[in-house]
Every structure is written in C-alpha cells, then in structure tokens.
Write a protein that holds these residues in place. Structure first.
Motif, PDB file in Angstrom:
ATOM      1  N   GLU A  62      -8.637  -7.949   4.697  1.00 39.48           N
ATOM      2  CA  GLU A  62      -8.045  -7.353   4.685  1.00 39.48           C
ATOM      3  C   GLU A  62      -8.141  -5.886   4.225  1.00 39.48           C
ATOM      4  O   GLU A  62      -7.380  -5.200   4.308  1.00 39.48           O
ATOM      5  CB  GLU A  62      -6.419  -7.937   4.058  1.00 39.48           C
ATOM      6  CG  GLU A  62      -4.920  -7.837   3.741  1.00 39.48           C
ATOM      7  CD  GLU A  62      -4.156  -7.309   4.791  1.00 39.48           C
ATOM      8  OE1 GLU A  62      -3.667  -6.389   5.476  1.00 39.48           O
ATOM      9  OE2 GLU A  62      -5.406  -8.046   6.724  1.00 39.48           O
ATOM     10  N   ILE A  97      -7.514  -1.706   5.045  1.00 41.14           N
ATOM     11  CA  ILE A  97      -7.252  -1.189   4.606  1.00 41.14           C
ATOM     12  C   ILE A  97      -7.615   0.248   3.875  1.00 41.14           C
ATOM     13  O   ILE A  97      -7.285   1.288   3.974  1.00 41.14           O
ATOM     14  CB  ILE A  97      -6.442  -1.447   3.199  1.00 41.14           C
ATOM     15  CG1 ILE A  97      -4.910  -2.669   3.966  1.00 41.14           C
ATOM     16  CG2 ILE A  97      -5.386  -0.309   2.198  1.00 41.14           C
ATOM     17  CD1 ILE A  97      -4.103  -3.448   2.359  1.00 41.14           C
ATOM     18  N   TYR A 121      -8.045   3.173   7.426  1.00 40.17           N
ATOM     19  CA  TYR A 121      -6.894   3.288   8.003  1.00 40.17           C
ATOM     20  C   TYR A 121      -7.399   4.540   7.988  1.00 40.17           C
ATOM     21  O   TYR A 121      -7.963   5.196   7.470  1.00 40.17           O
ATOM     22  CB  TYR A 121      -5.435   2.805   6.957  1.00 40.17           C
ATOM     23  CG  TYR A 121      -6.015   4.204   6.067  1.00 40.17           C
ATOM     24  CD1 TYR A 121      -4.677   5.421   6.447  1.00 40.17           C
ATOM     25  CD2 TYR A 121      -6.849   4.398   4.868  1.00 40.17           C
ATOM     26  CE1 TYR A 121      -5.066   5.758   5.366  1.00 40.17           C
ATOM     27  CE2 TYR A 121      -6.398   5.547   4.056  1.00 40.17           C
ATOM     28  CZ  TYR A 121      -6.126   6.962   4.348  1.00 40.17           C
ATOM     29  OH  TYR A 121      -5.362   7.587   3.805  1.00 40.17           O
ATOM     30  N   ASP A 138       2.286   0.650   3.852  1.00 39.84           N
ATOM     31  CA  ASP A 138       1.507  -0.785   4.992  1.00 39.84           C
ATOM     32  C   ASP A 138       2.121  -1.690   3.563  1.00 39.84           C
ATOM     33  O   ASP A 138       2.383  -1.564   2.677  1.00 39.84           O
ATOM     34  CB  ASP A 138       0.474  -0.822   5.167  1.00 39.84           C
ATOM     35  CG  ASP A 138      -0.363  -1.607   5.580  1.00 39.84           C
ATOM     36  OD1 ASP A 138      -0.009  -1.573   6.623  1.00 39.84           O
ATOM     37  OD2 ASP A 138      -0.922  -2.677   5.050  1.00 39.84           O
ATOM     38  N   LYS A 139       2.122  -3.298   4.179  1.00 36.58           N
ATOM     39  CA  LYS A 139       2.445  -4.381   3.595  1.00 36.58           C
ATOM     40  C   LYS A 139       1.670  -5.384   4.286  1.00 36.58           C
ATOM     41  O   LYS A 139       2.322  -5.731   5.903  1.00 36.58           O
ATOM     42  CB  LYS A 139       3.989  -4.340   2.938  1.00 36.58           C
ATOM     43  CG  LYS A 139       5.112  -4.501   4.319  1.00 36.58           C
ATOM     44  CD  LYS A 139       6.335  -4.924   3.591  1.00 36.58           C
ATOM     45  CE  LYS A 139       7.060  -5.041   4.398  1.00 36.58           C
ATOM     46  NZ  LYS A 139       8.454  -5.675   3.758  1.00 36.58           N
ATOM     47  N   THR A 140       0.971  -6.421   3.693  1.00 35.49           N
ATOM     48  CA  THR A 140       0.727  -7.564   4.243  1.00 35.49           C
ATOM     49  C   THR A 140       1.129  -8.765   3.304  1.00 35.49           C
ATOM     50  O   THR A 140       1.294  -8.271   2.118  1.00 35.49           O
ATOM     51  CB  THR A 140      -0.776  -7.453   3.996  1.00 35.49           C
ATOM     52  OG1 THR A 140      -1.462  -7.170   2.899  1.00 35.49           O
ATOM     53  CG2 THR A 140      -1.014  -6.404   5.142  1.00 35.49           C
ATOM     54  N   LEU A 200       6.417   3.664   6.293  1.00 40.12           N
ATOM     55  CA  LEU A 200       7.784   1.900   6.792  1.00 40.12           C
ATOM     56  C   LEU A 200       8.606   2.254   6.276  1.00 40.12           C
ATOM     57  O   LEU A 200       9.393   2.867   5.862  1.00 40.12           O
ATOM     58  CB  LEU A 200       7.218   1.307   5.870  1.00 40.12           C
ATOM     59  CG  LEU A 200       5.455   0.891   6.358  1.00 40.12           C
ATOM     60  CD1 LEU A 200       4.904  -0.673   5.354  1.00 40.12           C
ATOM     61  CD2 LEU A 200       5.517   0.051   7.928  1.00 40.12           C
ATOM     62  N   THR A 251       0.446  -1.131  -0.120  1.00 39.37           N
ATOM     63  CA  THR A 251       0.120   0.445  -0.082  1.00 39.37           C
ATOM     64  C   THR A 251       1.061   0.804   0.046  1.00 39.37           C
ATOM     65  O   THR A 251       1.544   1.647   0.678  1.00 39.37           O
ATOM     66  CB  THR A 251      -0.851  -0.107   1.373  1.00 39.37           C
ATOM     67  OG1 THR A 251      -1.167  -1.162   1.550  1.00 39.37           O
ATOM     68  CG2 THR A 251      -1.743   1.755   1.164  1.00 39.37           C
ATOM     69  N   PHE A 258      -1.504   5.804   8.197  1.00 38.70           N
ATOM     70  CA  PHE A 258      -0.680   4.966   8.167  1.00 38.70           C
ATOM     71  C   PHE A 258       0.524   5.808   8.666  1.00 38.70           C
ATOM     72  O   PHE A 258       0.509   7.074   7.924  1.00 38.70           O
ATOM     73  CB  PHE A 258      -0.631   4.290   6.689  1.00 38.70           C
ATOM     74  CG  PHE A 258      -1.451   3.374   6.504  1.00 38.70           C
ATOM     75  CD1 PHE A 258      -1.108   1.893   7.201  1.00 38.70           C
ATOM     76  CD2 PHE A 258      -2.523   3.489   5.438  1.00 38.70           C
ATOM     77  CE1 PHE A 258      -2.392   0.769   7.027  1.00 38.70           C
ATOM     78  CE2 PHE A 258      -2.890   2.402   5.046  1.00 38.70           C
ATOM     79  CZ  PHE A 258      -3.082   1.281   5.927  1.00 38.70           C
TER      80      PHE A 258
END
Length: 95
Positions: A82, A86, A89, A69-71, A95, A61, A92
């Motif tokens: 999920e 997102i 949110y 964001d990462k999944t 990262l 993301t 965020f």
C-alpha cells in the motif's frame, strides 16, 4: 480522541513500517515529504474498531492540504504494498 503523534520527514518505507509495528491505538504517525514528488503527507492510524488479533491500519493521504486518497483495513503484511502504491502515484484526484 487525543493522539500521541509521531512525525517523520522523508522516511523510507521500511522506517514507516517499523513505526507502524509499534503503533498503539491512541497514537498516529504523520509522514511528511512522501511520494516520488515529495508532496504528500500521510496520516496513519491503528483502526480503532479492530476486533481481531491482527491490527489493521488506516492511511489518509493529503497533498496541498487536500485529502487525495484514503485506505482502510490494511494489515501489516499488506502495508508495504500500500505504501509503494501511494509512493508511486501518478495523479491523485481530490476526494
């Protein structure tokens, strides 16, 4: 790896899931204008290392060009949850 890219603009979650169900290993989906504020870009891939019969997805993301964001290891049955997380949110961090 060179990916075939499917670009979606402001899709609903059901449309994203429909595309994910047909996604192959060398394809990815880019989702633009996602989230309550329409300020997110999602990059969705099939996990290249999946060894089981169940396909796993990776979602990266971005907001304003920054990864926020990462999944990984998301199975299709958890994909809707999920994407809802997102989409909803509040803030965020970078990262």
């Amino acid at each position: 790896m060179v990916y075939m890219v499917y670009q979606l603009e402001s899709p609903d979650i059901t449309t994203i899931i429909d595309y994910c169900e047909d996604l192959l290993k060398d394809e990815k989906i880019e989702v633009y204008d996602f989230g309550k504020r329409r300020d997110l870009v999602l990059h969705i891939y099939v996990d290249e290392d999946f060894a089981s019969k169940s396909i796993e997805y990776k979602i990266f993301t971005f907001r304003d060009g920054e990864l926020v964001d990462k999944t990984e290891d998301i199975y299709i049955d958890k994909l809707e949850n999920e994407l809802e997380r997102i989409n909803s949110y509040e803030d965020f961090g970078i990262l």
